[in-house]
Design a protein around this motif. Structure first.
Motif, PDB file in Angstrom:
ATOM      1  N   UNK A  58       0.845  -1.190   0.000  1.00  0.00           N
ATOM      2  CA  UNK A  58       0.000   0.000   0.000  1.00  0.00           C
ATOM      3  C   UNK A  58       0.878   1.236   0.000  1.00  0.00           C
ATOM      4  N   UNK A  59       0.551   2.144  -0.915  1.00  0.00           N
ATOM      5  CA  UNK A  59       1.266   3.410  -1.018  1.00  0.00           C
ATOM      6  C   UNK A  59       0.589   4.443  -0.113  1.00  0.00           C
ATOM      7  N   UNK A  60       1.341   5.451   0.364  1.00  0.00           N
ATOM      8  CA  UNK A  60       0.774   6.447   1.281  1.00  0.00           C
ATOM      9  C   UNK A  60      -0.413   7.218   0.696  1.00  0.00           C
ATOM     10  N   UNK A  61      -0.508   7.306  -0.630  1.00  0.00           N
ATOM     11  CA  UNK A  61      -1.589   8.070  -1.249  1.00  0.00           C
ATOM     12  C   UNK A  61      -2.866   7.244  -1.427  1.00  0.00           C
ATOM     13  N   UNK A  62      -2.879   5.990  -0.935  1.00  0.00           N
ATOM     14  CA  UNK A  62      -4.092   5.197  -0.925  1.00  0.00           C
ATOM     15  C   UNK A  62      -4.185   4.135  -2.003  1.00  0.00           C
ATOM     16  N   UNK A  63      -3.111   3.906  -2.705  1.00  0.00           N
ATOM     17  CA  UNK A  63      -3.114   2.866  -3.737  1.00  0.00           C
ATOM     18  C   UNK A  63      -2.575   1.567  -3.151  1.00  0.00           C
ATOM     19  N   UNK A  64      -3.394   0.508  -3.213  1.00  0.00           N
ATOM     20  CA  UNK A  64      -2.927  -0.841  -2.876  1.00  0.00           C
ATOM     21  C   UNK A  64      -2.715  -1.541  -4.200  1.00  0.00           C
ATOM     22  N   UNK A  65      -1.633  -2.290  -4.323  1.00  0.00           N
ATOM     23  CA  UNK A  65      -1.323  -2.884  -5.612  1.00  0.00           C
ATOM     24  C   UNK A  65      -0.414  -4.080  -5.487  1.00  0.00           C
ATOM     25  N   UNK A  66      -0.429  -4.888  -6.538  1.00  0.00           N
ATOM     26  CA  UNK A  66       0.580  -5.924  -6.739  1.00  0.00           C
ATOM     27  C   UNK A  66       0.716  -6.135  -8.237  1.00  0.00           C
ATOM     28  N   UNK A  67       1.811  -6.771  -8.639  1.00  0.00           N
ATOM     29  CA  UNK A  67       2.067  -7.001 -10.056  1.00  0.00           C
ATOM     30  C   UNK A  67       2.427  -8.459 -10.319  1.00  0.00           C
ATOM     31  N   UNK A  68       2.054  -8.904 -11.509  1.00  0.00           N
ATOM     32  CA  UNK A  68       2.498 -10.179 -12.058  1.00  0.00           C
ATOM     33  C   UNK A  68       3.098  -9.878 -13.429  1.00  0.00           C
ATOM     34  N   UNK A  69       3.825 -10.824 -13.976  1.00  0.00           N
ATOM     35  CA  UNK A  69       4.410 -10.657 -15.299  1.00  0.00           C
ATOM     36  C   UNK A  69       4.091 -11.888 -16.123  1.00  0.00           C
ATOM     37  N   UNK A  70       3.577 -11.668 -17.328  1.00  0.00           N
ATOM     38  CA  UNK A  70       3.210 -12.801 -18.178  1.00  0.00           C
ATOM     39  C   UNK A  70       4.466 -13.414 -18.801  1.00  0.00           C
ATOM     40  N   UNK A  71       4.356 -14.531 -19.502  1.00  0.00           N
ATOM     41  CA  UNK A  71       5.540 -15.216 -20.034  1.00  0.00           C
ATOM     42  C   UNK A  71       6.367 -14.397 -21.025  1.00  0.00           C
ATOM     43  N   UNK A  72       5.792 -13.327 -21.588  1.00  0.00           N
ATOM     44  CA  UNK A  72       6.524 -12.470 -22.517  1.00  0.00           C
ATOM     45  C   UNK A  72       7.034 -11.191 -21.866  1.00  0.00           C
ATOM     46  N   UNK A  73       6.919 -11.098 -20.558  1.00  0.00           N
ATOM     47  CA  UNK A  73       7.417  -9.923 -19.857  1.00  0.00           C
ATOM     48  C   UNK A  73       6.424  -8.781 -19.750  1.00  0.00           C
TER      49      UNK A  73
ATOM     50  N   UNK B 290       1.549  -6.790 -15.482  1.00  0.00           N
ATOM     51  CA  UNK B 290       0.134  -6.594 -15.204  1.00  0.00           C
ATOM     52  C   UNK B 290       0.007  -6.216 -13.738  1.00  0.00           C
ATOM     53  N   UNK B 291      -0.611  -5.069 -13.503  1.00  0.00           N
ATOM     54  CA  UNK B 291      -0.747  -4.543 -12.150  1.00  0.00           C
ATOM     55  C   UNK B 291      -2.216  -4.535 -11.758  1.00  0.00           C
ATOM     56  N   UNK B 292      -2.490  -4.950 -10.540  1.00  0.00           N
ATOM     57  CA  UNK B 292      -3.832  -4.924  -9.985  1.00  0.00           C
ATOM     58  C   UNK B 292      -3.849  -3.851  -8.903  1.00  0.00           C
ATOM     59  N   UNK B 293      -4.858  -2.991  -8.934  1.00  0.00           N
ATOM     60  CA  UNK B 293      -4.922  -1.822  -8.058  1.00  0.00           C
ATOM     61  C   UNK B 293      -6.272  -1.775  -7.362  1.00  0.00           C
ATOM     62  N   UNK B 294      -6.236  -1.356  -6.123  1.00  0.00           N
ATOM     63  CA  UNK B 294      -7.438  -1.073  -5.347  1.00  0.00           C
ATOM     64  C   UNK B 294      -7.168   0.214  -4.579  1.00  0.00           C
ATOM     65  N   UNK B 295      -8.103   1.153  -4.625  1.00  0.00           N
ATOM     66  CA  UNK B 295      -7.918   2.433  -3.939  1.00  0.00           C
ATOM     67  C   UNK B 295      -8.589   2.403  -2.571  1.00  0.00           C
ATOM     68  N   UNK B 296      -7.849   2.861  -1.561  1.00  0.00           N
ATOM     69  CA  UNK B 296      -8.347   2.940  -0.185  1.00  0.00           C
ATOM     70  C   UNK B 296      -8.070   4.341   0.328  1.00  0.00           C
ATOM     71  N   UNK B 297      -8.560   4.650   1.519  1.00  0.00           N
ATOM     72  CA  UNK B 297      -8.300   5.960   2.109  1.00  0.00           C
ATOM     73  C   UNK B 297      -6.795   6.132   2.311  1.00  0.00           C
ATOM     74  N   UNK B 298      -6.237   7.297   1.925  1.00  0.00           N
ATOM     75  CA  UNK B 298      -4.803   7.515   2.103  1.00  0.00           C
ATOM     76  C   UNK B 298      -4.416   7.513   3.581  1.00  0.00           C
ATOM     77  N   UNK B 299      -3.149   7.165   3.802  1.00  0.00           N
ATOM     78  CA  UNK B 299      -2.621   7.195   5.167  1.00  0.00           C
ATOM     79  C   UNK B 299      -2.450   8.642   5.607  1.00  0.00           C
ATOM     80  N   UNK B 300      -2.735   8.913   6.876  1.00  0.00           N
ATOM     81  CA  UNK B 300      -2.556  10.259   7.416  1.00  0.00           C
ATOM     82  C   UNK B 300      -1.410  10.230   8.394  1.00  0.00           C
ATOM     83  N   UNK B 301      -0.499  11.170   8.214  1.00  0.00           N
ATOM     84  CA  UNK B 301       0.671  11.232   9.112  1.00  0.00           C
ATOM     85  C   UNK B 301       0.646  12.467   9.925  1.00  0.00           C
TER      86      UNK B 301
END
Length: 129
Positions: A100-115, A118-129
């Motif tokens: 999870x990034x501080x601006x509220x992006x949760x993500x992970x990536x995979x790579x297909x056999x040709x490189x 592919x990124x999957x993203x879900x937006x959540x409330x940003x972290x507050x510091x």
């Protein structure tokens, strides 16, 4: 001007490998396919065309390019953790672990056999510091 569809065309070395990855793991279906070509679709995402590198239908300056430096990102409304687990359980290598990034992006990536990244993203409330 009104668009009726969006398509991402990717030049890869092995069309069949990417086609199998997209249909098996990402829920795409094949619209059309021929030697060195596949057109893939799913109703809720951009269509994907796969072309074998060197194919003569492309202009000469584009034929030897490879789908590199591109991230194909899919935004989910929920279930990011479940998708990461589903892909991991299916033997897909997670090339960027879930985070999870501080601006509220949760993500992970995979790579297909040709490189293709592919990124999957879900937006959540940003972290507050």
């Amino acid at each position: 001007m009104q668009f009726t569809a969006s398509t991402l065309s990717l030049t890869v070395d092995d069309v069949a490998a990417s086609q199998a990855f997209f249909t098996t793991h990402l829920g795409y279906t094949v619209q059309q396919a021929a030697d060195g070509f596949a057109s893939l679709t799913r109703p809720d995402a951009v269509d994907v065309v796969l072309l074998v590198r060197g194919i003569e239908v492309l202009p000469p300056e584009q034929r030897d390019r490879h789908a590199d430096g591109l991230i194909l990102a899919f935004t989910l409304d929920s279930g990011l953790d479940e998708q990461e687990k589903r892909l991991r359980d299916a033997g897909v290598q997670i090339t960027l672990p879930l985070r999870q990034e501080p601006w509220g992006e949760r993500l992970f990536q995979v790579t297909d056999p040709n490189g293709v990244i592919i990124q999957f993203v879900e937006w959540v409330a940003p972290e507050h510091h």
